[in-house]
Design an enzyme around this catalytic site. Structure first.
Site, PDB file in Angstrom:
ATOM      1  N   SER A  53       0.809  -1.226   0.000  1.00  0.00           N
ATOM      2  CA  SER A  53       0.000   0.000   0.000  1.00  0.00           C
ATOM      3  C   SER A  53       0.839   1.272   0.000  1.00  0.00           C
ATOM      4  O   SER A  53       1.916   1.330   0.608  1.00  0.00           O
ATOM      5  CB  SER A  53      -0.883  -0.019   1.251  1.00  0.00           C
ATOM      6  OG  SER A  53      -1.413   1.253   1.508  1.00  0.00           O
ATOM      7  N   GLU A  87       0.174   3.570   1.813  1.00  0.00           N
ATOM      8  CA  GLU A  87       0.259   3.974   3.227  1.00  0.00           C
ATOM      9  C   GLU A  87       1.654   3.704   3.792  1.00  0.00           C
ATOM     10  O   GLU A  87       2.029   4.270   4.820  1.00  0.00           O
ATOM     11  CB  GLU A  87      -0.791   3.228   4.051  1.00  0.00           C
ATOM     12  CG  GLU A  87      -2.181   3.790   3.932  1.00  0.00           C
ATOM     13  CD  GLU A  87      -2.303   5.203   4.500  1.00  0.00           C
ATOM     14  OE1 GLU A  87      -2.068   5.388   5.692  1.00  0.00           O
ATOM     15  OE2 GLU A  87      -2.620   6.125   3.723  1.00  0.00           O
ATOM     16  N   TYR A  95      -1.645   0.142  10.683  1.00  0.00           N
ATOM     17  CA  TYR A  95      -1.906  -0.492   9.385  1.00  0.00           C
ATOM     18  C   TYR A  95      -0.688  -0.351   8.467  1.00  0.00           C
ATOM     19  O   TYR A  95      -0.224  -1.325   7.865  1.00  0.00           O
ATOM     20  CB  TYR A  95      -3.136   0.160   8.727  1.00  0.00           C
ATOM     21  CG  TYR A  95      -3.331  -0.225   7.277  1.00  0.00           C
ATOM     22  CD1 TYR A  95      -4.004  -1.389   6.926  1.00  0.00           C
ATOM     23  CD2 TYR A  95      -2.829   0.579   6.238  1.00  0.00           C
ATOM     24  CE1 TYR A  95      -4.177  -1.749   5.593  1.00  0.00           C
ATOM     25  CE2 TYR A  95      -2.993   0.228   4.912  1.00  0.00           C
ATOM     26  CZ  TYR A  95      -3.664  -0.936   4.592  1.00  0.00           C
ATOM     27  OH  TYR A  95      -3.817  -1.294   3.270  1.00  0.00           O
TER      28      TYR A  95
HETATM   29  P1  NDP Z   1     -11.555  -4.639   1.802  1.00  0.00           P
HETATM   30  O1  NDP Z   1     -11.547  -4.051   3.164  1.00  0.00           O
HETATM   31  O2  NDP Z   1     -12.702  -4.352   0.903  1.00  0.00           O
HETATM   32  O3  NDP Z   1     -11.410  -6.227   1.924  1.00  0.00           O
HETATM   33  C1  NDP Z   1     -10.593  -6.808   2.898  1.00  0.00           C
HETATM   34  C2  NDP Z   1     -10.760  -8.308   2.820  1.00  0.00           C
HETATM   35  O4  NDP Z   1      -9.925  -8.928   3.812  1.00  0.00           O
HETATM   36  C3  NDP Z   1     -12.183  -8.796   3.088  1.00  0.00           C
HETATM   37  O5  NDP Z   1     -12.494  -9.813   2.176  1.00  0.00           O
HETATM   38  C4  NDP Z   1     -12.084  -9.363   4.494  1.00  0.00           C
HETATM   39  O6  NDP Z   1     -13.008 -10.365   4.782  1.00  0.00           O
HETATM   40  C5  NDP Z   1     -10.685  -9.939   4.438  1.00  0.00           C
HETATM   41  N1  NDP Z   1     -10.163 -10.248   5.768  1.00  0.00           N
HETATM   42  C6  NDP Z   1     -10.138  -9.458   6.869  1.00  0.00           C
HETATM   43  N2  NDP Z   1      -9.614 -10.130   7.901  1.00  0.00           N
HETATM   44  C7  NDP Z   1      -9.306 -11.378   7.464  1.00  0.00           C
HETATM   45  C8  NDP Z   1      -8.747 -12.522   8.073  1.00  0.00           C
HETATM   46  N3  NDP Z   1      -8.416 -12.541   9.362  1.00  0.00           N
HETATM   47  N4  NDP Z   1      -8.558 -13.632   7.320  1.00  0.00           N
HETATM   48  C9  NDP Z   1      -8.907 -13.627   6.005  1.00  0.00           C
HETATM   49  N5  NDP Z   1      -9.450 -12.567   5.373  1.00  0.00           N
HETATM   50  C10 NDP Z   1      -9.638 -11.451   6.094  1.00  0.00           C
HETATM   51  O7  NDP Z   1     -10.181  -4.208   1.110  1.00  0.00           O
HETATM   52  P2  NDP Z   1      -9.876  -3.877  -0.434  1.00  0.00           P
HETATM   53  O8  NDP Z   1     -10.528  -4.875  -1.289  1.00  0.00           O
HETATM   54  O9  NDP Z   1     -10.101  -2.433  -0.666  1.00  0.00           O
HETATM   55  O10 NDP Z   1      -8.293  -4.069  -0.461  1.00  0.00           O
HETATM   56  C11 NDP Z   1      -7.702  -5.346  -0.741  1.00  0.00           C
HETATM   57  C12 NDP Z   1      -6.294  -5.374  -0.187  1.00  0.00           C
HETATM   58  O11 NDP Z   1      -5.522  -4.350  -0.795  1.00  0.00           O
HETATM   59  C13 NDP Z   1      -6.183  -5.135   1.307  1.00  0.00           C
HETATM   60  O12 NDP Z   1      -5.110  -5.909   1.784  1.00  0.00           O
HETATM   61  C14 NDP Z   1      -5.851  -3.669   1.430  1.00  0.00           C
HETATM   62  O13 NDP Z   1      -5.163  -3.409   2.638  1.00  0.00           O
HETATM   63  C15 NDP Z   1      -4.971  -3.490   0.211  1.00  0.00           C
HETATM   64  N6  NDP Z   1      -4.945  -2.178  -0.376  1.00  0.00           N
HETATM   65  C16 NDP Z   1      -6.124  -1.574  -0.726  1.00  0.00           C
HETATM   66  C17 NDP Z   1      -6.116  -0.343  -1.358  1.00  0.00           C
HETATM   67  C18 NDP Z   1      -7.374   0.347  -1.734  1.00  0.00           C
HETATM   68  O14 NDP Z   1      -7.317   1.550  -2.010  1.00  0.00           O
HETATM   69  N7  NDP Z   1      -8.516  -0.348  -1.813  1.00  0.00           N
HETATM   70  C19 NDP Z   1      -4.830   0.334  -1.677  1.00  0.00           C
HETATM   71  C20 NDP Z   1      -3.658  -0.420  -1.282  1.00  0.00           C
HETATM   72  C21 NDP Z   1      -3.730  -1.630  -0.671  1.00  0.00           C
HETATM   73  P3  NDP Z   1     -14.474 -10.039   5.456  1.00  0.00           P
HETATM   74  O15 NDP Z   1     -15.319  -9.564   4.324  1.00  0.00           O
HETATM   75  O16 NDP Z   1     -14.887 -11.349   6.007  1.00  0.00           O
HETATM   76  O17 NDP Z   1     -14.232  -8.973   6.477  1.00  0.00           O
HETATM   77  P1  GDR Z   2      -6.950   5.641   3.437  1.00  0.00           P
HETATM   78  O1  GDR Z   2      -8.485   5.779   3.014  1.00  0.00           O
HETATM   79  O2  GDR Z   2      -6.733   5.884   4.865  1.00  0.00           O
HETATM   80  O3  GDR Z   2      -6.173   6.474   2.469  1.00  0.00           O
HETATM   81  O4  GDR Z   2      -6.679   4.079   3.183  1.00  0.00           O
HETATM   82  P2  GDR Z   2      -9.701   6.531   3.703  1.00  0.00           P
HETATM   83  O5  GDR Z   2     -10.713   6.702   2.638  1.00  0.00           O
HETATM   84  O6  GDR Z   2     -10.130   5.891   4.972  1.00  0.00           O
HETATM   85  O7  GDR Z   2      -9.073   7.968   4.099  1.00  0.00           O
HETATM   86  C1  GDR Z   2      -8.571   8.855   3.109  1.00  0.00           C
HETATM   87  C2  GDR Z   2      -8.339  10.219   3.733  1.00  0.00           C
HETATM   88  O8  GDR Z   2      -9.598  10.822   4.028  1.00  0.00           O
HETATM   89  C3  GDR Z   2      -9.509  11.435   5.306  1.00  0.00           C
HETATM   90  N1  GDR Z   2     -10.851  11.558   5.896  1.00  0.00           N
HETATM   91  C4  GDR Z   2     -11.664  10.548   6.204  1.00  0.00           C
HETATM   92  N2  GDR Z   2     -11.513   9.209   6.050  1.00  0.00           N
HETATM   93  C5  GDR Z   2     -12.537   8.412   6.448  1.00  0.00           C
HETATM   94  N3  GDR Z   2     -12.436   7.087   6.260  1.00  0.00           N
HETATM   95  N4  GDR Z   2     -13.672   8.915   6.993  1.00  0.00           N
HETATM   96  C6  GDR Z   2     -13.853  10.254   7.192  1.00  0.00           C
HETATM   97  O9  GDR Z   2     -14.885  10.692   7.705  1.00  0.00           O
HETATM   98  C7  GDR Z   2     -12.805  11.116   6.766  1.00  0.00           C
HETATM   99  N5  GDR Z   2     -12.635  12.455   6.765  1.00  0.00           N
HETATM  100  C8  GDR Z   2     -11.450  12.713   6.245  1.00  0.00           C
HETATM  101  C9  GDR Z   2      -8.582  10.510   6.098  1.00  0.00           C
HETATM  102  O10 GDR Z   2      -8.090  11.177   7.261  1.00  0.00           O
HETATM  103  C10 GDR Z   2      -7.537  10.210   5.039  1.00  0.00           C
HETATM  104  O11 GDR Z   2      -6.585  11.225   5.016  1.00  0.00           O
HETATM  105  C11 GDR Z   2      -7.161   3.411   2.029  1.00  0.00           C
HETATM  106  C12 GDR Z   2      -7.416   1.944   2.426  1.00  0.00           C
HETATM  107  O12 GDR Z   2      -8.041   1.294   1.340  1.00  0.00           O
HETATM  108  C13 GDR Z   2      -6.124   1.233   2.740  1.00  0.00           C
HETATM  109  O13 GDR Z   2      -6.368  -0.162   2.936  1.00  0.00           O
HETATM  110  C14 GDR Z   2      -5.149   1.430   1.560  1.00  0.00           C
HETATM  111  O14 GDR Z   2      -3.931   0.807   1.836  1.00  0.00           O
HETATM  112  C15 GDR Z   2      -4.951   2.913   1.286  1.00  0.00           C
HETATM  113  O15 GDR Z   2      -6.211   3.484   0.986  1.00  0.00           O
HETATM  114  C16 GDR Z   2      -4.029   3.140   0.101  1.00  0.00           C
END
Ligand code: NDP
Ligand code: GDR
Length: 333
Positions: free
Chosen positions: A127, A129, A151
């Site tokens: 990520s 992050e 995270y």
């Molecule tokens: P989601 O939060 O939508 O999905 C997370 C998944 O992880 C769910 O299927 C959840 O299952 C599963 N999970 C949580 N805990 C466990 C566990 N203990 N064992 C097995 N599975 C588990 O995330 P995204 O689809 O958005 O992201 C996919 C991956 O990419 C994540 O690792 C995220 O950190 C990473 N990532 C995401 C980005 C983004 O912008 N979306 C950017 C960079 C990285 P359940 O539904 O049962 O909770």
């Molecule tokens: P992020 O996504 O932390 O970048 O992680 P998120 O959408 O939670 O936050 C983005 C930014 O928005 C600001 N923010 C808020 N965020 C949330 N969730 N709710 C609020 O009310 C709010 N107000 C302001 C946050 O402070 C932050 O700066 C996502 C996840 O998908 C991670 O798993 C992944 O790795 C990174 O993107 C890349």
């Protein structure tokens, strides 16, 4: 027929990746946790051909079992506690799942494939992050890490472990340094979806305002459907490597609000948005913007959906979903 195992199949990316791999002729297996996961019917509806296997990233034997049954050519490790905000409140669980979970699945691969590791390829969902308090802008593969949340720290552990298993055991292991990617399937806790849903409900007269945290943070937001294609491309290369995947554009939460509210004809959103310190984070990542030149050159990957189109897609989908749920006919935009 190639076989793939996806952890995190019930999440946003798992669903898009499952669709992509099925359309490319894969036999797809998905790991599902919990004794009665409420997302299973939704996954079975979206991915009818996918075989779901029980398992959890905190439970090594279940990962070994899932690999033994599925015998995948490709493993995509998308499972994680993925919400940054919750990672301070549940730091240990985040470490166990998002960090140690990577160790467990890599060890499970070593146990199941033994001396025959060349039969399997591994993708780790790293990520942006990890860049955290950024040392340079834009961020690229060589930018040093400075994670700002439990995270981010857990993802950094998983990233280095993936690199280490590649270097130690010759495993074909890739780490995708993916920047934020969104879609109508995004979880409602993330800011883009929180905004698109609230804007939809305000448009339909179902609520008046939305409470957010820091409106000045900037992110590089792309479309999830594009990003899962980059994951697949990484595993099709001759050599394993790590890649930044990003659009190269950065926008603030304020700009997100501008576009989302403009979609429903509101130019001044100030009376609909409350900023509450409750939603501020103990340590913030102020700005992220990625340089995906390497992915463009080596993988032939580029984003197809721009920021405005993405936000409008999410608002439109939420208007439809919220209207259906409330039994309303939405007025035409
Ligand atoms: P989601 O939060 O939508 O999905 C997370 C998944 O992880 C769910 O299927 C959840 O299952 C599963 N999970 C949580 N805990 C466990 C566990 N203990 N064992 C097995 N599975 C588990 O995330 P995204 O689809 O958005 O992201 C996919 C991956 O990419 C994540 O690792 C995220 O950190 C990473 N990532 C995401 C980005 C983004 O912008 N979306 C950017 C960079 C990285 P359940 O539904 O049962 O909770
Ligand atoms: P992020 O996504 O932390 O970048 O992680 P998120 O959408 O939670 O936050 C983005 C930014 O928005 C600001 N923010 C808020 N965020 C949330 N969730 N709710 C609020 O009310 C709010 N107000 C302001 C946050 O402070 C932050 O700066 C996502 C996840 O998908 C991670 O798993 C992944 O790795 C990174 O993107 C890349």
């Amino acid at each position: 027929m190639p076989r793939a195992l996806i952890t995190g199949i019930t999440g946003q990316d798992g669903l898009y990746l499952g669709e992509l791999l099925s359309s490319r002729g894969y036999e797809v297996f998905g790991l599902v946790r919990g004794q009665s996961n409420p997302k299973v019917p939704m996954v079975e509806r979206i991915l009818p051909g996918v075989e779901l296997l029980e398992g959890d990233l905190t439970d090594l034997p279940s990962l070994i079992g899932a690999l033994e049954v599925s015998q995948p050519d490709e493993v995509y490790n998308l499972g994680a506690v993925s919400f940054v905000g919750v990672s301070w409140k549940q730091a240990e669980l985040t470490g166990e799942t998002t960090g140690m979970g990577v160790l467990r699945i890599l060890e499970a691969i070593r146990i199941v494939y033994g001396d025959d590791l060349s039969r399997v390829r591994f993708y780790q969902a790293s990520s942006s992050e990890m860049f955290g308090k950024v040392r340079e802008t834009p961020q690229r593969e060589t930018t040093p890490f400075h994670p700002r949340s439990p995270y981010g720290v857990a993802k950094t552990f998983g990233h280095y472990l993936t690199v280490n298993y590649r270097e130690s055991y010759g495993l074909f292991a890739c780490s995708g340094l993916l920047f934020n990617h969104e879609s109508p399937r995004r979880g409602p806790e993330f800011v883009t979806r929180k905004v698109s849903r609230a804007v939809a409900r305000i448009y339909l007269g179902l609520q008046d305002s939305v409470t957010l945290g820091n409106l000045d943070a900037r992110r590089d937001w792309g479309f999830a459907g594009d990003y899962v294609d980059a994951m697949w491309r990484m595993l099709q290369q001759d050599e394993p490597d790590d890649y930044v995947v990003a659009t190269g554009e950065t926008h603030s939460i304020r700009e997100l609000l501008d576009v989302a509210f403009a979609r429903i004809g509101v130019s001044d959103w100030s009376k609909h948005v409350v900023s509450d310190p409750r939603f501020f984070r103990p340590a913030e990542v102020d700005i992220l913007v990625g340089d995906a030149s390497k992915a463009r050159e080596k993988l032939g990957w580029k984003p197809t959906v721009g920021f405005k189109e993405l936000v409008e897609m999410m608002v439109d989908a939420d208007i439809k979903a919220e209207a259906e749920a409330a039994g309303l006919t939405p007025p035409k935009l």
